[in-house]
Design a protein around this motif. Structure first.
Motif, PDB file in Angstrom:
ATOM      1  N   PRO A   1       0.822  -1.217   0.000  1.00  0.00           N
ATOM      2  CA  PRO A   1       0.000   0.000   0.000  1.00  0.00           C
ATOM      3  C   PRO A   1       0.851   1.259   0.000  1.00  0.00           C
ATOM      4  CG  PRO A   1       0.087  -0.954   2.202  1.00  0.00           C
ATOM      5  CD  PRO A   1       0.759  -1.930   1.281  1.00  0.00           C
ATOM      6  N   THR A   2       0.386   2.289  -0.687  1.00  0.00           N
ATOM      7  CA  THR A   2       1.061   3.586  -0.695  1.00  0.00           C
ATOM      8  C   THR A   2       0.491   4.432   0.426  1.00  0.00           C
ATOM      9  OG1 THR A   2       1.378   3.493  -3.081  1.00  0.00           O
ATOM     10  CG2 THR A   2       1.561   5.649  -2.039  1.00  0.00           C
ATOM     11  N   ILE A   3       1.366   4.902   1.293  1.00  0.00           N
ATOM     12  CA  ILE A   3       0.934   5.741   2.407  1.00  0.00           C
ATOM     13  C   ILE A   3       1.540   7.128   2.239  1.00  0.00           C
ATOM     14  CG2 ILE A   3       1.041   6.082   4.908  1.00  0.00           C
ATOM     15  CD1 ILE A   3       0.953   3.128   5.292  1.00  0.00           C
ATOM     16  N   VAL A   4       0.694   8.131   2.333  1.00  0.00           N
ATOM     17  CA  VAL A   4       1.172   9.513   2.235  1.00  0.00           C
ATOM     18  C   VAL A   4       2.151   9.778   3.367  1.00  0.00           C
ATOM     19  CG1 VAL A   4       0.492  11.933   2.353  1.00  0.00           C
ATOM     20  CG2 VAL A   4      -0.938  10.291   1.117  1.00  0.00           C
ATOM     21  N   ASP A   5       3.327  10.303   3.028  1.00  0.00           N
ATOM     22  CA  ASP A   5       4.348  10.592   4.041  1.00  0.00           C
ATOM     23  C   ASP A   5       4.051  11.965   4.642  1.00  0.00           C
ATOM     24  OD1 ASP A   5       6.530  10.840   5.642  1.00  0.00           O
ATOM     25  OD2 ASP A   5       8.023  10.390   4.100  1.00  0.00           O
ATOM     26  N   ILE A   6       3.208  11.984   5.662  1.00  0.00           N
ATOM     27  CA  ILE A   6       2.788  13.264   6.225  1.00  0.00           C
ATOM     28  C   ILE A   6       3.945  13.964   6.946  1.00  0.00           C
ATOM     29  CG2 ILE A   6       0.359  12.671   6.412  1.00  0.00           C
ATOM     30  CD1 ILE A   6       0.758  11.957   9.287  1.00  0.00           C
ATOM     31  N   LYS A   7       4.905  13.221   7.458  1.00  0.00           N
ATOM     32  CA  LYS A   7       6.057  13.865   8.099  1.00  0.00           C
ATOM     33  C   LYS A   7       6.853  14.657   7.066  1.00  0.00           C
ATOM     34  CE  LYS A   7       6.650  10.543  11.873  1.00  0.00           C
ATOM     35  NZ  LYS A   7       7.550   9.561  12.517  1.00  0.00           N
ATOM     36  N   HIS A   8       7.029  14.064   5.903  1.00  0.00           N
ATOM     37  CA  HIS A   8       7.745  14.772   4.828  1.00  0.00           C
ATOM     38  C   HIS A   8       6.986  16.035   4.424  1.00  0.00           C
ATOM     39  CE1 HIS A   8      10.057  15.342   1.108  1.00  0.00           C
ATOM     40  NE2 HIS A   8       8.895  15.583   0.534  1.00  0.00           N
ATOM     41  N   ASN A   9       5.664  15.917   4.295  1.00  0.00           N
ATOM     42  CA  ASN A   9       4.871  17.065   3.865  1.00  0.00           C
ATOM     43  C   ASN A   9       4.860  18.175   4.909  1.00  0.00           C
ATOM     44  OD1 ASN A   9       4.353  15.565   1.602  1.00  0.00           O
ATOM     45  ND2 ASN A   9       2.263  15.022   2.158  1.00  0.00           N
ATOM     46  N   VAL A  10       4.774  17.785   6.184  1.00  0.00           N
ATOM     47  CA  VAL A  10       4.827  18.798   7.245  1.00  0.00           C
ATOM     48  C   VAL A  10       6.202  19.451   7.268  1.00  0.00           C
ATOM     49  CG1 VAL A  10       4.820  19.128   9.748  1.00  0.00           C
ATOM     50  CG2 VAL A  10       3.042  17.754   8.673  1.00  0.00           C
ATOM     51  N   GLY A  11       7.249  18.661   7.048  1.00  0.00           N
ATOM     52  CA  GLY A  11       8.595  19.222   6.973  1.00  0.00           C
ATOM     53  C   GLY A  11       8.739  20.215   5.837  1.00  0.00           C
ATOM     54  N   SER A  12       8.076  19.931   4.704  1.00  0.00           N
ATOM     55  CA  SER A  12       8.123  20.847   3.566  1.00  0.00           C
ATOM     56  C   SER A  12       7.440  22.162   3.902  1.00  0.00           C
ATOM     57  CB  SER A  12       7.461  20.209   2.345  1.00  0.00           C
ATOM     58  OG  SER A  12       8.171  19.072   1.913  1.00  0.00           O
ATOM     59  N   GLU A  13       6.296  22.091   4.549  1.00  0.00           N
ATOM     60  CA  GLU A  13       5.600  23.325   4.929  1.00  0.00           C
ATOM     61  C   GLU A  13       6.431  24.127   5.917  1.00  0.00           C
ATOM     62  OE1 GLU A  13       1.677  23.980   5.637  1.00  0.00           O
ATOM     63  OE2 GLU A  13       0.858  22.400   4.365  1.00  0.00           O
ATOM     64  N   CYS A  14       7.064  23.436   6.827  1.00  0.00           N
ATOM     65  CA  CYS A  14       7.921  24.092   7.820  1.00  0.00           C
ATOM     66  C   CYS A  14       9.065  24.831   7.134  1.00  0.00           C
ATOM     67  CB  CYS A  14       8.463  23.046   8.789  1.00  0.00           C
ATOM     68  SG  CYS A  14       9.834  23.585   9.841  1.00  0.00           S
ATOM     69  N   SER A  15       9.776  24.147   6.219  1.00  0.00           N
ATOM     70  CA  SER A  15      10.927  24.773   5.559  1.00  0.00           C
ATOM     71  C   SER A  15      10.487  25.904   4.640  1.00  0.00           C
ATOM     72  CB  SER A  15      11.726  23.721   4.777  1.00  0.00           C
ATOM     73  OG  SER A  15      10.925  23.094   3.796  1.00  0.00           O
ATOM     74  N   GLN A  16       9.340  25.764   3.976  1.00  0.00           N
ATOM     75  CA  GLN A  16       8.840  26.836   3.118  1.00  0.00           C
ATOM     76  C   GLN A  16       8.514  28.079   3.942  1.00  0.00           C
ATOM     77  OE1 GLN A  16       5.551  25.218   0.920  1.00  0.00           O
ATOM     78  NE2 GLN A  16       6.822  23.715  -0.137  1.00  0.00           N
ATOM     79  N   HIS A  17       7.941  27.874   5.101  1.00  0.00           N
ATOM     80  CA  HIS A  17       7.608  29.003   5.966  1.00  0.00           C
ATOM     81  C   HIS A  17       8.875  29.742   6.385  1.00  0.00           C
ATOM     82  CE1 HIS A  17       5.325  31.212   9.090  1.00  0.00           C
ATOM     83  NE2 HIS A  17       6.456  31.128   9.768  1.00  0.00           N
ATOM     84  N   LEU A  18       9.906  28.993   6.790  1.00  0.00           N
ATOM     85  CA  LEU A  18      11.145  29.626   7.241  1.00  0.00           C
ATOM     86  C   LEU A  18      11.881  30.296   6.082  1.00  0.00           C
ATOM     87  CD1 LEU A  18      12.397  26.883   9.712  1.00  0.00           C
ATOM     88  CD2 LEU A  18      11.394  29.084  10.288  1.00  0.00           C
ATOM     89  N   ALA A  19      11.792  29.690   4.898  1.00  0.00           N
ATOM     90  CA  ALA A  19      12.482  30.269   3.738  1.00  0.00           C
ATOM     91  C   ALA A  19      11.864  31.599   3.333  1.00  0.00           C
ATOM     92  CB  ALA A  19      12.436  29.297   2.560  1.00  0.00           C
ATOM     93  N   GLN A  20      10.618  31.827   3.690  1.00  0.00           N
ATOM     94  CA  GLN A  20       9.944  33.080   3.340  1.00  0.00           C
ATOM     95  C   GLN A  20      10.158  34.163   4.393  1.00  0.00           C
ATOM     96  OE1 GLN A  20       5.915  31.797   2.856  1.00  0.00           O
ATOM     97  NE2 GLN A  20       6.323  30.692   0.952  1.00  0.00           N
ATOM     98  N   SER A  21      11.002  33.871   5.381  1.00  0.00           N
ATOM     99  CA  SER A  21      11.206  34.832   6.463  1.00  0.00           C
ATOM    100  C   SER A  21      12.443  35.694   6.239  1.00  0.00           C
ATOM    101  CB  SER A  21      11.332  34.080   7.793  1.00  0.00           C
ATOM    102  OG  SER A  21      12.426  33.185   7.765  1.00  0.00           O
ATOM    103  N   GLY A  22      12.948  35.728   5.010  1.00  0.00           N
ATOM    104  CA  GLY A  22      14.102  36.559   4.704  1.00  0.00           C
ATOM    105  C   GLY A  22      15.435  35.879   4.935  1.00  0.00           C
ATOM    106  N   LEU A  23      15.422  34.587   5.197  1.00  0.00           N
ATOM    107  CA  LEU A  23      16.671  33.866   5.469  1.00  0.00           C
ATOM    108  C   LEU A  23      16.866  32.708   4.497  1.00  0.00           C
ATOM    109  CD1 LEU A  23      16.547  33.736   9.370  1.00  0.00           C
ATOM    110  CD2 LEU A  23      17.711  35.384   7.926  1.00  0.00           C
ATOM    111  N   ALA A  24      16.352  32.840   3.292  1.00  0.00           N
ATOM    112  CA  ALA A  24      16.486  31.762   2.311  1.00  0.00           C
ATOM    113  C   ALA A  24      17.950  31.487   1.973  1.00  0.00           C
ATOM    114  CB  ALA A  24      15.703  32.114   1.039  1.00  0.00           C
ATOM    115  N   HIS A  25      18.791  32.505   2.110  1.00  0.00           N
ATOM    116  CA  HIS A  25      20.194  32.327   1.723  1.00  0.00           C
ATOM    117  C   HIS A  25      20.931  31.352   2.643  1.00  0.00           C
ATOM    118  CE1 HIS A  25      22.174  34.824   4.916  1.00  0.00           C
ATOM    119  NE2 HIS A  25      20.970  35.369   4.979  1.00  0.00           N
TER     120      HIS A  25
END
Length: 483
Positions: free
Chosen positions: A302-326
């Motif tokens: 069975p294919t299970i959605v990797d919710i930890k990966h997706n939550v991690g992506s949202e977390c990193s996207q949020h931080l990258a938009q805080s002016g510290l993407a570099h």
């Protein structure tokens, strides 16, 4: 000799320049205790010892050490403001000493040597670089050029180093704040745009100066300003100056990240954890998570959605938009520095720290959804009313390694279990007959009984002796129910 030793010998140098003949030279040396006098005396003693002459009886008729002759020649040329002939002749030594003079007595050469010893990479120590750029001053040749010489970024000993002009007057004034702002911008293309603009400024005729003194000087009209202000640079000069410009900006970038960005980033990550609920991020993923499980029930993989990966992506996207993407680019470019400072990219921090720290939140949110929609709690256990629901529970709780929490109502699922077992046996070529007994769909109160009945067995009689008539035998039928 180092710049410090040269400066400590200034009075002797002046005395030697003004000395009247060999006797005057001897007088200057004898009355001086400077490093240069010690060097000359030591060399003279070695010459007398090699020649076997009596130092007291024989008039001194030996030449000065080569480095002393060069030093005197450099001094005279410096007094006469004939820099470039001396640079051409003596190369790096001349630039080093001129830099010290221009930097108001700062021992640039010793500073460079110290930096090289600190890490052999010169710009590898944040503390050293910070001190380095703080102390260099604004001499015509400063310690920044010395570093370039020591790293062979620029060739300081081959005639007039026009790449130094290009760097000092076009590129260097744009290191701060323009270069730092570009390299730390969320849009990583900003640095490339700035570099191309500066290259165009250096290649134009005449170049577009950014050094305030050159801008002021070139606004005047004299023979000297025409000589310098109308310089043109070959591509090799511009490219060398550009190489050092990029290195200089990267130095400031490393300083910025180490001294300001990393502390600010820690504060932003703390604020993120306080402001954004991890449960909200998890709940956003759960509908797709359970939907995917339901669609793949019955499959072996069975294919299970990797919710930890997706939550991690949202977390990193949020931080990258805080002016510290570099920071992502910085960690990738300087992994050793990042490891030393224990700095992680946004993605790594979200996956390795944030997710791990909230591991129980994932388990609790999945557990609540299972209890609300599939398997209610009975006798303090997650009890599933059907095999399908049990399968959902087992797979979803298995995602957080808690599948042992899933239980089943044996009385309600007994019939389904019996049917699955019977079908499986038939697929395995079983020839038995199966019956499901003691179970009522309207009132399931106990597990169903799956009974298999083996075929009737016929006992084979012994073969009678030859010539005798066989006795009639009845078959012995033995029904064999099995539960």
């Amino acid at each position: 000799m180092s710049a410090t030793e040269v400066q400590a010998s200034r009075e002797l140098i002046q005395c030697l320049v003004e000395a009247d003949g060999p006797d005057g030279v001897i007088d200057c040396i004898q009355i001086s205790d400077s490093p240069l006098a010690q060097e000359i005396t030591s060399t003279a003693s070695e010459e007398y010892e090699k020649s076997g002459l009596d130092q007291l009886a024989t008039p001194p008729n030996i030449s000065l050490p080569p480095q002393v002759e060069e030093l005197l020649e450099l001094y005279l040329a410096f007094v006469q403001v004939d820099f470039w002939e001396i640079v051409k002749k003596l190369g790096r030594t001349a630039i080093c000493i001129i830099a010290s003079v221009m930097a108001a007595g700062l021992d640039v050469c010793a500073l460079i040597e110290e930096l090289i010893e600190i890490g052999k990479a010169v710009l590898g120590s944040f503390a050293a670089v910070a001190e380095f750029f703080k102390d260099i001053g604004e001499g015509f040749y400063d310690a920044a050029e010395m570093v370039a010489c020591e790293l062979n970024i620029i060739d300081c000993g081959d005639g007039t180093p026009r790449e130094l002009f290009a760097y000092n007057w076009v590129f260097k004034p744009m290191v701060l704040p323009e270069g730092l702002q570009a390299i730390t911008h969320d849009d990583q293309g900003k640095m490339g745009q700035l570099v191309e603009s500066l290259k165009a400024d250096a290649n134009s005729a005449p170049p577009k100066w950014h050094d305030p003194q050159m801008i002021s000087r070139c606004s005047q009209k004299t023979d000297m300003t025409d000589l310098f202000c109308n310089l043109s640079f070959e591509s090799e000069h511009v490219n060398k100056a550009l190489d050092y410009y990029i290195k200089a900006v990267e130095v400031q970038w490393r300083l910025e990240v180490a001294e300001k960005t990393l502390p600010a980033m820690d504060e932003q990550r703390k604020a993120f954890q306080q402001k954004v609920s991890i449960d909200t991020l998890i709940d956003k993923q759960l509908p797709g998570f359970f939907s995917e499980i339901e669609k793949t029930l019955g499959s072996n993989s069975p294919t299970i959605v990797d919710i930890k990966h997706n939550v991690g992506s949202e977390c990193s996207q949020h931080l990258a938009q805080s002016g510290l993407a570099h920071v992502e680019r910085w960690v990738s470019k300087y992994p050793d520095d990042a490891a030393t400072l224990k700095a992680k990219s946004h993605r790594a921090w979200c996956n390795e720290d944030y997710i791990v720290e909230h591991a129980e939140n994932f388990a609790s949110r999945i557990r609540k959804n299972v209890q609300d929609k599939y398997c209610p709690v009975q006798n303090n256990k997650i009890t599933c009313p059907s095999l399908v629901n049990f399968d959902v529970c087992y797979r979803s709780m298995g995602y957080v390694q808690n599948q042992q929490e899933c239980d089943v109502n044996v009385a309600k699922v007994g019939y389904d279990v019996a049917v699955k077992i019977a079908n499986e046996l038939k697929q395995r070529k079983s020839t038995h007959t199966y019956e499901i007994r003691n179970w009522s769909s309207s009132q399931p109160t106990k597990p169903a009984e799956l009974v298999c009945v083996r075929p009737t067995q016929i006992l084979k009689q012994p073969t009678p002796p030859s010539g005798s008539a066989p006795k009639p035998q009845l078959p012995i039928r033995t029904p064999q129910p099995a539960q």
